[in-house]
Design a protein around this motif. Structure first.
Motif, PDB file in Angstrom:
ATOM      1  N   SER B 111       0.677  -1.191  -0.058  1.00  0.00           N
ATOM      2  CA  SER B 111       0.001  -0.177   0.046  1.00  0.00           C
ATOM      3  C   SER B 111       0.896   1.195   0.023  1.00  0.00           C
ATOM      4  O   SER B 111       2.112   1.211   0.405  1.00  0.00           O
ATOM      5  CB  SER B 111      -1.024  -0.031   1.223  1.00  0.00           C
ATOM      6  OG  SER B 111       0.006   0.329   2.366  1.00  0.00           O
ATOM      7  N   GLU B 112       0.418   2.324  -0.356  1.00  0.00           N
ATOM      8  CA  GLU B 112       1.118   3.559  -0.595  1.00  0.00           C
ATOM      9  C   GLU B 112       1.362   4.104   0.919  1.00  0.00           C
ATOM     10  O   GLU B 112       2.497   4.664   1.170  1.00  0.00           O
ATOM     11  CB  GLU B 112       0.226   4.664  -1.260  1.00  0.00           C
ATOM     12  CG  GLU B 112      -0.119   4.461  -2.756  1.00  0.00           C
ATOM     13  CD  GLU B 112       1.182   4.667  -3.428  1.00  0.00           C
ATOM     14  OE1 GLU B 112       2.325   5.304  -3.038  1.00  0.00           O
ATOM     15  OE2 GLU B 112       1.394   4.076  -4.771  1.00  0.00           O
ATOM     16  N   LYS B 113       0.592   3.810   1.962  1.00  0.00           N
ATOM     17  CA  LYS B 113       0.704   4.100   3.083  1.00  0.00           C
ATOM     18  C   LYS B 113       1.942   3.483   3.818  1.00  0.00           C
ATOM     19  O   LYS B 113       2.658   4.372   4.264  1.00  0.00           O
ATOM     20  CB  LYS B 113      -0.410   4.048   3.857  1.00  0.00           C
ATOM     21  CG  LYS B 113      -0.707   4.818   5.075  1.00  0.00           C
ATOM     22  CD  LYS B 113      -1.796   4.524   5.925  1.00  0.00           C
ATOM     23  CE  LYS B 113      -1.729   4.398   7.416  1.00  0.00           C
ATOM     24  NZ  LYS B 113      -2.649   3.633   7.931  1.00  0.00           N
ATOM     25  N   ARG B 114       1.984   2.232   3.479  1.00  0.00           N
ATOM     26  CA  ARG B 114       3.228   1.526   3.966  1.00  0.00           C
ATOM     27  C   ARG B 114       4.571   1.975   3.566  1.00  0.00           C
ATOM     28  O   ARG B 114       5.492   2.260   3.766  1.00  0.00           O
ATOM     29  CB  ARG B 114       3.058   0.184   3.946  1.00  0.00           C
ATOM     30  CG  ARG B 114       2.260  -0.661   4.794  1.00  0.00           C
ATOM     31  CD  ARG B 114       2.363  -2.225   4.898  1.00  0.00           C
ATOM     32  NE  ARG B 114       1.003  -2.994   5.370  1.00  0.00           N
ATOM     33  CZ  ARG B 114       1.066  -4.066   5.375  1.00  0.00           C
ATOM     34  NH1 ARG B 114       2.095  -4.866   4.854  1.00  0.00           N
ATOM     35  NH2 ARG B 114       0.026  -4.646   5.913  1.00  0.00           N
ATOM     36  N   ASP B 115       4.267   2.058   1.953  1.00  0.00           N
ATOM     37  CA  ASP B 115       5.590   2.674   1.253  1.00  0.00           C
ATOM     38  C   ASP B 115       6.123   3.796   1.892  1.00  0.00           C
ATOM     39  O   ASP B 115       7.248   3.856   1.973  1.00  0.00           O
ATOM     40  CB  ASP B 115       5.037   2.872  -0.348  1.00  0.00           C
ATOM     41  CG  ASP B 115       5.544   1.648  -1.129  1.00  0.00           C
ATOM     42  OD1 ASP B 115       5.485   0.415  -0.507  1.00  0.00           O
ATOM     43  OD2 ASP B 115       5.497   1.869  -2.320  1.00  0.00           O
TER      44      ASP B 115
END
Lengths: 296, 232
Positions: B111-115
């Motif tokens: 996910s973008e958030k984890r990235d």
């Protein structure tokens, strides 16, 4: 020479055996467990579905129950390896050996069953479309699982168990789940193949492992050639999905290639090969592909 | 805080007692075969002691398995090849570490958030790894891989950090850099750190707080006597 019809048949069988290749990939590559249960669990799936159909069950129910039976065989192998600490290779061999008796028990009086005249999943339409449909759905499900946090954990134990354990992954549980998933697929393959050929025999599982491995190895060879996903311009999530999908899809394509190669070899008048030479050709093919792998 | 009481492991650890306070940075010294790695394996749960008990912040973890302790204890290994997975991308490696101590579900791991979080952690290393989330860990140099495994350790808020000769495979410039990063980050996050090392420079550079392991027991523990110990 090989006819168009024969290529279609080879593709159908290749697609069905693609399910087996997926199962083999899960143990031999994903969790790095040399599982030899498949020669037994393939037949278990086949006989369970054949007996159910013979007794008037829906062919889809037959496949479902066969899948569960295959998973159960995988669970037993896991039990031997994880709980009783028996060597991985030996656990698989013992369970496959024992399954022979179990399969004969399930079959009842005769060691084989004919499904001629019975309704199977292939009664509903074109065989090629049905086999592609089956393997396609499984590919999508597997891709989804392997792209999840759980799937990532499963893949990590095949790569580096020490790392996996240090990062809070329950390695033993993952081995169990990997074996269950793999043998469930192999059992399902046995069920679908039995319905396809309308016949089931207690000794039809011999050599399953080698066929599955040959497919996986050919698939990996193909995958080396098509590493396109890193150049894809799309979101990270989608790119990852495509990467995982292509790994599994290559197993299925490897299986189809293997079948077409075998039928080319057998149907070639020049070589003078017969059906009974199949194991020899398969062995040669694996030696050729693997031998080449080592050089580079 | 880590407390070990009367630990026995085979013939290797014999009636070992050790207390390390919260936020302490303790160097574990000892000859080959003194039991340093066994001590670490016992803390992480890879080895179960025959006798004795282990507490992390007053919680008894003696009977917990390694994966059950993973939310409390994090490891950095001597060999960066063990601490990271070569055939997986940096993103996958970090995702695995991010889920340490959490339930691994069937929801998608990218996910973008984890990235964003991963990039943030990699920027702190200042090695240019933040743009290489799609690279395979096997493509990195030894120093970069060790730095990656350190970034991975700090992704979750584990209480105890076990560092097993983390600079043994690195050249001098890289090892200084790595040790500095670990030291600063562990102080920032107030983690309890135990580090096995054989390098006198490292000990003198950081606090000089050591415990000397000999024949399966802690012979001496405290600040400032390590220099003499090396001389002898």
């Amino acid at each position: 020479m090989i006819s168009f019809q024969e290529i279609i048949v080879a593709s159908e069988i290749g697609c069905i055996y693609g399910i087996l290749a997926l199962g083999i990939y899960l143990t031999f590559r994903t969790i790095d467990f040399p599982d030899l249960t498949c020669d037994g669990s393939f037949v278990t799936g086949a006989v369970v579905s054949a007996v159910l159909i013979k007794n008037g069950a829906n062919p889809f129910v037959g496949i479902l129950v066969a899948t569960v039976a295959g998973g159960l065989a995988g669970f037993c192998t896991g039990l031997l390896n994880v709980k009783l600490k028996i060597d991985a290779l030996l656990s698989g061999i013992i369970i496959a050996f024992m399954l022979y008796s179990v399969n004969l028990r399930i079959l009842g009086k005769s060691p084989n069953i004919s499904l001629v005249g019975e309704q199977t999943v292939f009664s509903f339409g074109n065989s090629l479309i049905i086999s592609v449909f089956f393997v396609g759905i499984l590919l999508l499900i597997l891709t989804y699982i392997m792209n999840s946090d759980f799937g990532l954990g499963l893949r990590s134990i095949g790569q580096n168990r020490k790392f996996a354990a240090a990062n809070g992954i329950n390695v033993n549980a993952m081995i169990f789940l990997g074996l269950i998933l793999s043998n469930a697929l192999i059992g399902m393959c046995g069920a679908v193949f039995t319905q396809y050929q309308g016949f089931c025999d207690v000794s039809q599982g011999v050599g399953c492992l080698v066929i599955g491995l040959a497919s996986v190895i050919i698939g990996e060879k193909l995958l080396d050639k098509i590493k396109f996903f890193n150049q894809l311009k799309c979101s990270i999530g989608l790119r990852n999905l495509i990467r995982i999908f292509s790994i599994f899809a290559c197993c299925v394509i490897g299986s189809i290639c293997y079948r077409i190669f075998i039928s080319l070899a057998i149907n070639s008048d020049m070589l003078g090969l017969k059906t009974q030479d199949m194991n020899f050709i398969t062995g040669l093919l694996i030696i050729f592909v693997m031998g080449r792998r080592k050089k580079c | 805080m880590l407390r070990m009481k009367n630990i026995y492991v085979r013939e290797v650890l014999v009636d070992l007692n050790l207390t390390v306070e919260k936020g302490e940075f303790l160097m574990v010294l000892g000859d080959n075969g003194a039991g340093k790695t066994t001590l670490f394996n016992t803390i992480s749960g890879a080895i179960q002691p025959f006798q004795g008990s282990i507490f992390v912040d007053y919680e008894d973890v003696t009977n917990k398995t390694q994966f059950q302790r993973a939310n409390l204890i994090a490891n950095v290994f001597q060999d960066p090849k063990v601490g990271t997975i070569s055939n997986m991308t940096l993103r996958e490696n970090m995702n695995l570490a991010y889920m340490r101590g959490r339930k691994r579900k069937l929801s998608t791991c990218c996910s973008e958030k984890r990235d964003e979080l991963f990039r943030e952690k990699l920027i702190e290393l200042d090695m240019g790894l933040e743009d290489r989330l799609d690279s395979y860990a096997g493509e990195l140099s030894g120093g970069q891989r060790q730095a990656l495994s350190i970034a991975m350790v700090f992704l979750t808020d584990s209480k105890i950090l076990l560092l097993d000769e983390i600079t043994a495979a690195l050249d001098r410039a890289n090892s200084e850099k790595i040790i500095n990063i670990v030291y600063e980050k562990s102080k920032q996050t107030c983690k309890t750190c135990l580090m096995i090392t054989h390098s006198p420079q490292i000990i003198e550079q950081f606090e000089n707080n050591v415990a000397i392991l000999e024949k399966g027991k802690i012979r001496k523990q405290g600040i400032g006597f390590a220099t003499g110990c090396f001389a002898s």
